[in-house]
Design a protein around this motif. Structure first.
Motif, PDB file in Angstrom:
ATOM      1  N   GLU A  59       0.841  -1.187   0.000  1.00 54.68           N
ATOM      2  CA  GLU A  59       0.000   0.000   0.000  1.00 54.68           C
ATOM      3  C   GLU A  59       0.889   1.254   0.000  1.00 54.68           C
ATOM      4  N   PRO A  60       0.498   2.296  -0.717  1.00 57.84           N
ATOM      5  CA  PRO A  60       1.323   3.503  -0.767  1.00 57.84           C
ATOM      6  C   PRO A  60       1.296   4.267   0.561  1.00 57.84           C
ATOM      7  N   VAL A  61       2.425   4.830   0.912  1.00 65.48           N
ATOM      8  CA  VAL A  61       2.552   5.667   2.112  1.00 65.48           C
ATOM      9  C   VAL A  61       2.934   7.073   1.651  1.00 65.48           C
ATOM     10  N   THR A  62       2.116   8.067   1.978  1.00 63.75           N
ATOM     11  CA  THR A  62       2.309   9.436   1.501  1.00 63.75           C
ATOM     12  C   THR A  62       2.511  10.378   2.678  1.00 63.75           C
ATOM     13  N   SER A  63       3.542  11.214   2.581  1.00 61.18           N
ATOM     14  CA  SER A  63       3.744  12.262   3.575  1.00 61.18           C
ATOM     15  C   SER A  63       2.904  13.468   3.185  1.00 61.18           C
ATOM     16  N   VAL A  64       1.996  13.886   4.072  1.00 59.58           N
ATOM     17  CA  VAL A  64       1.019  14.931   3.775  1.00 59.58           C
ATOM     18  C   VAL A  64       1.524  16.259   4.330  1.00 59.58           C
ATOM     19  N   ARG A  65       1.555  17.303   3.477  1.00 57.83           N
ATOM     20  CA  ARG A  65       1.970  18.643   3.899  1.00 57.83           C
ATOM     21  C   ARG A  65       0.871  19.652   3.597  1.00 57.83           C
ATOM     22  N   LEU A  66      -0.388  19.223   3.757  1.00 56.92           N
ATOM     23  CA  LEU A  66      -1.537  20.099   3.525  1.00 56.92           C
ATOM     24  C   LEU A  66      -2.439  20.097   4.755  1.00 56.92           C
ATOM     25  N   PRO A  67      -3.207  21.176   4.964  1.00 54.22           N
ATOM     26  CA  PRO A  67      -4.204  21.161   6.040  1.00 54.22           C
ATOM     27  C   PRO A  67      -5.223  20.045   5.822  1.00 54.22           C
ATOM     28  N   VAL A  68      -5.878  19.672   6.903  1.00 56.04           N
ATOM     29  CA  VAL A  68      -6.838  18.561   6.839  1.00 56.04           C
ATOM     30  C   VAL A  68      -7.918  18.836   5.792  1.00 56.04           C
ATOM     31  N   ASP A 238       0.697  12.595   8.364  1.00 52.22           N
ATOM     32  CA  ASP A 238       0.609  14.053   8.456  1.00 52.22           C
ATOM     33  C   ASP A 238       1.935  14.651   8.914  1.00 52.22           C
ATOM     34  N   GLU A 239       2.440  15.588   8.136  1.00 52.86           N
ATOM     35  CA  GLU A 239       3.604  16.393   8.503  1.00 52.86           C
ATOM     36  C   GLU A 239       3.277  17.878   8.493  1.00 52.86           C
ATOM     37  N   TYR A 240       2.040  18.225   8.165  1.00 49.64           N
ATOM     38  CA  TYR A 240       1.651  19.638   8.104  1.00 49.64           C
ATOM     39  C   TYR A 240       1.729  20.290   9.477  1.00 49.64           C
ATOM     40  N   GLN A 241       1.292  19.577  10.513  1.00 50.34           N
ATOM     41  CA  GLN A 241       1.299  20.160  11.860  1.00 50.34           C
ATOM     42  C   GLN A 241       2.701  20.219  12.469  1.00 50.34           C
ATOM     43  N   LYS A 242       3.698  19.643  11.776  1.00 48.09           N
ATOM     44  CA  LYS A 242       5.068  19.651  12.302  1.00 48.09           C
ATOM     45  C   LYS A 242       6.032  20.429  11.427  1.00 48.09           C
ATOM     46  N   GLN A 243       5.877  20.348  10.119  1.00 45.48           N
ATOM     47  CA  GLN A 243       6.790  21.046   9.213  1.00 45.48           C
ATOM     48  C   GLN A 243       6.134  22.194   8.466  1.00 45.48           C
ATOM     49  N   GLY A 244       4.803  22.265   8.520  1.00 46.51           N
ATOM     50  CA  GLY A 244       4.122  23.305   7.767  1.00 46.51           C
ATOM     51  C   GLY A 244       3.805  22.856   6.357  1.00 46.51           C
ATOM     52  N   ALA A 245       3.274  23.788   5.569  1.00 47.25           N
ATOM     53  CA  ALA A 245       2.871  23.462   4.212  1.00 47.25           C
ATOM     54  C   ALA A 245       4.076  23.224   3.325  1.00 47.25           C
TER      55      ALA A 245
END
Length: 396
Positions: A59-68, A238-245
């Motif tokens: 299954e693909p694993v994606t690092s998210v850098r967007l708001p929910v 989710d990385e948005y809450q840690k690294q930002g957009a």
């Protein structure tokens, strides 16, 4: 000179030794709790993020850098494959709009795994749980264990854990919630809460998923077992809450992420501040001190008087005094002074208030000087005294 060279050489050697020691000194461990998948420090999540493809096979694993809100828009299609949305951070921060979007996202059949010490009050109210502090815990470390409601006869898995004091208290009315983990004091720290067609997986021990504990031989299976409760399907990390957009890696973020650059940045700012305070004042040339203007008339008169006196030209001095006296009469009394007769004397005496005898004597002295060639010094002094007396009487 030799002493100076020896001093400079010794200072250079000490500086070189200092640079070498600083270069080879072991770098201090960074104990910041970043929970970021790019950090290999003890409390980053680099190791767990790299293991996710093994936990969720094929299954693909994606690092998210967007708001929910922006990220869940990708799941608006009802035929889209369900997703596991993973959040690991010290605190889970969403506003009301993002929370509504996340609830709708899970309600459609997706799963949200949230591991944090602090949860929004609105989320606690929606899902019927509270986050508190374990009053039973007194020791610095405590054991975490899993409970298996599907297999109640299996022994629990136990893991030593440091200061795992955060607990999750479920609402008594929330009968659908499933307790998946507790600590050795019996307090809940991992639950599954069904919501619509999906599920919320809530953990109050986010440090369990950091590098330090994932590679710890005594605790390396806890994160994998906790995530094994989620179905095998695509993963959003989710990385948005840690690294930002995405794209917000500004020069300041890069500077502050390295200690040496951060200190250089702070020193530069402090230097600029000192410059503004002490050196940025407007500089102007020194204003010269100007002396007050002096009245040089007296000096001029003294010079001219000395010139005439030294030349012994008494006749010229007397003529100039007489000319000045006649000009004085014309300006003040408006009389013609071409002829110094008795009629003029009477008019001057009447207008000036000076006795007729004195005016007559003065006019006689003037006529005498005009008729004389080669004036004596005593005559000049006598003329001067008569004129000064006349000026004093008319100025009263």
């Amino acid at each position: 000179m030799r002493g100076y060279k020896a001093y400079a050489l010794g200072l250079g050697i000490l500086f070189t030794l200092f640079v070498v020691v600083e270069y080879y000194r072991p770098k201090p461990i960074d104990w910041r709790q970043t929970f970021s998948n790019k950090d290999k420090i003890p409390y980053g999540t680099y190791v767990l993020f790299e293991l996710l493809p093994d936990l969720f096979k094929h299954e693909p694993v994606t690092s998210v850098r967007l708001p929910v809100v922006n990220q869940v828009e990708a799941q608006t299609d009802s035929a889209a494959q369900p997703v596991n949305y993973l959040f690991v951070n010290s605190s889970f921060r969403v506003d009301s709009l993002e929370l509504e979007a996340l609830l709708e996202f899970v309600q459609k059949g997706n799963n949200a795994f949230i591991s944090a010490r602090r949860f929004p009050r609105l989320l606690q109210k929606k899902l019927g749980f509270e986050v508190g502090y374990s009053a039973k815990q007194q020791q610095d470390s405590i054991e975490l264990l899993f409970t298996h409601p599907q297999l109640p006869k299996q022994p629990p898995f136990r893991y030593a854990w440091e200061k795992a004091s955060e607990t999750i208290a479920l609402d008594s009315a929330n009968t659908k919630a499933i307790v998946l983990g507790k600590n050795s004091t019996g307090d809940t720290n991992y639950v599954q809460i069904p919501f619509g067609k999906g599920n919320f997986y809530l953990s109050s021990v986010p440090l369990a998923f950091t590098n330090y504990h994932v590679i710890n031989p005594r605790q390396d299976k806890y994160a994998a077992l906790a995530l094994s409760h989620l179905p095998v399907q695509p993963v959003w990390w989710d990385e948005y809450q840690k690294q930002g957009a995405q794209g917000s890696t500004s020069v300041f973020r890069v500077l502050l992420s390295h200690e040496a650059l951060a200190w250089a940045y702070y020193v530069t700012l402090a230097s600029l501040l000192l410059f503004v305070l002490f050196e940025s004042k407007r500089t102007q040339r020194i204003i010269p001190v100007l002396e007050k203007p002096r009245n040089t008339t007296l000096e001029f008169v003294q010079v001219i008087g000395s010139l005439y006196f030294n030349s012994r030209d008494h006749q010229s001095i007397a003529e100039k005094k007489i000319a000045y006296f006649l000009e004085y009469l014309r300006l003040h009394y408006h009389e013609q002074t071409n002829v110094l007769d008795e009629e003029l004397q009477q008019k001057i005496a009447h207008k000036s208030g000076v006795k007729t005898e004195e005016v007559s004597q003065l006019f006689q002295q003037i006529n005498f000087i005009r008729a004389t060639d080669g004036l004596a010094e005593e005559t000049l002094w006598q003329l001067n005294k008569q004129l000064e007396r006349f000026y004093r009487q008319t100025s009263r």
